[in-house]
Design an enzyme around this catalytic site. Structure first.
Site, PDB file in Angstrom:
ATOM      1  N   GLN A   1      30.875  75.929  85.725  1.00  0.00           N
ATOM      2  CA  GLN A   1      30.009  76.430  86.799  1.00  0.00           C
ATOM      3  C   GLN A   1      29.467  75.236  87.588  1.00  0.00           C
ATOM      4  O   GLN A   1      29.645  74.088  87.166  1.00  0.00           O
ATOM      5  CB  GLN A   1      28.846  77.245  86.212  1.00  0.00           C
ATOM      6  CG  GLN A   1      29.206  78.704  85.975  1.00  0.00           C
ATOM      7  CD  GLN A   1      28.019  79.554  85.564  1.00  0.00           C
ATOM      8  OE1 GLN A   1      27.132  79.084  84.872  1.00  0.00           O
ATOM      9  NE2 GLN A   1      28.025  80.820  85.966  1.00  0.00           N
TER      10      GLN A   1
ATOM     11  N   ASP B   1      30.423  84.909  92.279  1.00  0.00           N
ATOM     12  CA  ASP B   1      31.779  85.447  92.195  1.00  0.00           C
ATOM     13  C   ASP B   1      32.125  86.573  93.166  1.00  0.00           C
ATOM     14  O   ASP B   1      33.257  86.705  93.580  1.00  0.00           O
ATOM     15  CB  ASP B   1      32.079  85.878  90.761  1.00  0.00           C
ATOM     16  CG  ASP B   1      30.975  86.712  90.152  1.00  0.00           C
ATOM     17  OD1 ASP B   1      30.112  86.135  89.472  1.00  0.00           O
ATOM     18  OD2 ASP B   1      30.956  87.926  90.370  1.00  0.00           O
TER      19      ASP B   1
ATOM     20  N   GLU C   1      17.088  90.312  89.228  1.00  0.00           N
ATOM     21  CA  GLU C   1      18.207  89.370  89.369  1.00  0.00           C
ATOM     22  C   GLU C   1      18.405  89.006  90.855  1.00  0.00           C
ATOM     23  O   GLU C   1      18.639  87.856  91.189  1.00  0.00           O
ATOM     24  CB  GLU C   1      19.458  90.025  88.783  1.00  0.00           C
ATOM     25  CG  GLU C   1      20.637  89.099  88.593  1.00  0.00           C
ATOM     26  CD  GLU C   1      21.842  89.831  88.008  1.00  0.00           C
ATOM     27  OE1 GLU C   1      21.775  91.073  87.808  1.00  0.00           O
ATOM     28  OE2 GLU C   1      22.867  89.162  87.764  1.00  0.00           O
TER      29      GLU C   1
HETATM   30  C1  2M8 Z   1      26.986  86.247  86.948  1.00  0.00           C
HETATM   31  O1  2M8 Z   1      28.290  85.952  86.466  1.00  0.00           O
HETATM   32  C2  2M8 Z   1      28.811  86.520  85.254  1.00  0.00           C
HETATM   33  C3  2M8 Z   1      30.139  85.818  84.984  1.00  0.00           C
HETATM   34  O2  2M8 Z   1      29.915  84.462  84.767  1.00  0.00           O
HETATM   35  C4  2M8 Z   1      29.045  88.016  85.319  1.00  0.00           C
HETATM   36  O3  2M8 Z   1      29.065  88.609  86.394  1.00  0.00           O
HETATM   37  O4  2M8 Z   1      29.222  88.613  84.225  1.00  0.00           O
HETATM   38  C5  2M8 Z   1      26.725  85.294  88.139  1.00  0.00           C
HETATM   39  O5  2M8 Z   1      25.582  85.705  88.857  1.00  0.00           O
HETATM   40  C6  2M8 Z   1      26.555  83.856  87.633  1.00  0.00           C
HETATM   41  O6  2M8 Z   1      26.189  83.001  88.678  1.00  0.00           O
HETATM   42  C7  2M8 Z   1      25.529  83.773  86.510  1.00  0.00           C
HETATM   43  O7  2M8 Z   1      25.547  82.485  85.968  1.00  0.00           O
HETATM   44  C8  2M8 Z   1      25.802  84.801  85.396  1.00  0.00           C
HETATM   45  C9  2M8 Z   1      24.670  84.880  84.381  1.00  0.00           C
HETATM   46  O8  2M8 Z   1      23.433  85.019  85.036  1.00  0.00           O
HETATM   47  O9  2M8 Z   1      25.992  86.108  85.941  1.00  0.00           O
END
Ligand code: 2M8
Length: 439
Positions: free
Chosen positions: A102, A159, A379
């Site tokens: 990341q 993402d 979030e």
């Molecule tokens: C989100 O990403 C994860 C995958 O890594 C997911 O969608 O399951 C994103 O917002 C990422 O930036 C963040 O680090 C993670 C955990 O908060 O969630």
């Protein structure tokens, strides 16, 4: 009260040596989340902040990469997809991890933690690990133009951004054949679609099947990721100097990446991603393009142009930075990374503006505080109504607001460390029994 509530979230999400981003939606340790969380924890428990970073780096691979997820073996496989059985990866420590990375915001975090509570022994311990993290990116991910590539949208931290719509459309993917867990906790209108998940899964599987060595159909140079890399070099220069080492190579690398970004990723008031294969600029209106404001030596004319874009196209005078520019067809104020405001992006740009446009920085600080007082530590937030979306009690929203309170405070009057400390003490009595942090 906000400080107290923020600490309460961080205490509730603490797992003994790190903090989960969210108890149910993200029940493991995430890489850049831990960096942001450490910045906030440093304000009330610097020891926790140091343990958070050191525990993440405890899962660093031999090649220097810091995996984007470090899995907790006590959490059942079915609690999060894709879990350890999908990634099939282990750190030398034996811990199951993912195999992607990341944005490297950790050196920045380590320096902030040190500033909040100076500890040369911590700096000396983490410095070689931070250097190895940067070395991995330079050796495994650098293009001939000198920019770092990401090989999966998950590596961008953003993402579901519309910035990835075009490169992602080129990824051939069949049905996932597995059940998504995220939709158990958050409404499908606020998360990526199944089609996106099929592509995420296919890309991750293809990278895994090369032993996490060869990029597949997705390889882009993202401005946020490269800005984090550059800011890390500037932070490493300070850390090196504090450790009695030579900061010059870090200054030189920060200057080099800043120049490469200006040359290859900047156009018309915003930084963009670039397709690493074709060299084509992937023009979009992602807020990732404003994050290079964290680079201390960005040329003044570029800074001014970015500020102009932040004001016109991102409407930051409202107080929050939308993750994608309002007024574009792709903008969606409630869907994850396609428009809502996130505290981490707003905080990064706030940092970049503080010493350049204190008036705008103040608006963003007040906006972040308004968002969490209106809707709690959600979030993400609708940039206009401040309605909260995604999960509740989200760790980096709490952590960065805590840092904000110490630096900016309410109505521009910073909360003293003593105040935050007092709130912490009352929480310690009620919530910290059984805390497993090693001394
Ligand atoms: C989100 O990403 C994860 C995958 O890594 C997911 O969608 O399951 C994103 O917002 C990422 O930036 C963040 O680090 C993670 C955990 O908060 O969630």
């Amino acid at each position: 009260m906000i400080a107290r509530d923020a600490v309460r979230v961080l205490v509730a999400n603490w797992d003994g040596s790190y903090t989960v981003p969210s108890r149910r939606l993200y029940p493991h340790q995430w890489s850049w989340d831990s960096a942001f969380i450490a910045i906030g924890n440093a304000r009330w428990s610097p020891r926790r902040a140091r343990v958070e970073l050191l525990s993440l780096f405890g899962a660093q691979w031999r090649d220097g990469r810091v995996p984007h997820i470090v899995f907790n073996p006590a959490v059942p496989e079915g609690a999060y997809f894709p879990g350890p059985e999908f990634w099939e990866a282990r750190a030398p420590s034996g811990t199951s991890t993912s195999g992607i990375v990341q944005p490297p915001v950790h050196a920045l975090a380590a320096w902030q933690v040190h500033l909040a509570d100076p500890d040369p022994a911590f700096l000396r311990r983490i410095y070689p690990r931070l250097v190895a993290q940067q070395h991995f990116l330079r050796t495994a991910r650098q293009s001939p133009e000198g920019l770092m590539s990401i090989v999966h949208p998950w590596e961008s931290g953003m993402d579901n951004s519309p910035a990835w719509d075009i490169p992602l459309a080129a990824v051939v993917a069949g049905p996932m054949g597995v059940v998504r867990r995220d939709l158990t906790h958050v409404s499908p209108d606020e998360r990526p679609t199944d089609r996106d998940y099929e592509r995420y899964t296919a890309l991750a599987r293809a990278y895994r099947d090369t032993g996490y060595r060869e990029a597949g159909a997705f390889a882009v140079e993202d401005p946020l990721f490269n800005a984090a890399y550059g800011a890390a070099e500037s932070a490493l220069a300070k850390i090196a100097a504090a450790c009695g080492l030579d900061p010059a190579p870090h200054h030189a690398e920060a200057a080099r990446i800043t120049a490469a970004m200006v040359e290859h990723l900047y156009d018309d008031g915003l930084f963009h991603s670039r397709d690493a294969g074709s060299g084509i600029l992937l023009r979009s209106s992602s807020a990732a393009g404003l994050v290079p404001l964290i680079l201390p030596d960005l040329p003044r004319e570029i800074v001014n142009a970015l500020i102009g874009t932040a004001l016109d196209r991102f409407e930051i005078k409202r107080g929050l930075l939308p993750s994608f520019a309002p007024g574009t067809p792709e903008f969606d104020p409630a869907r994850y990374w396609r428009g809502p405001s996130w505290i981490n992006l707003t905080w990064l740009v706030w940092q970049g503006l503080r010493h350049r446009r204190a008036d705008l920085a103040e608006l963003l600080a007040d906006g972040m505080i308004r968002a969490v007082t209106t809707s709690g530590f959600r979030e993400y937030f609708d940039p206009f109504t401040l309605e909260g979306h995604g999960c509740r009690d989200f760790s980096w929203s709490a952590a960065l607001v805590l840092d904000l309170l110490c630096q900016h405070g309410l109505d521009g009057v910073p909360a003293s460390l003593r105040e935050v400390g007092e709130e912490r003490r009352s929480l310690v009595e009620t919530h910290e029994i059984g805390d497993q942090v090693p001394a």
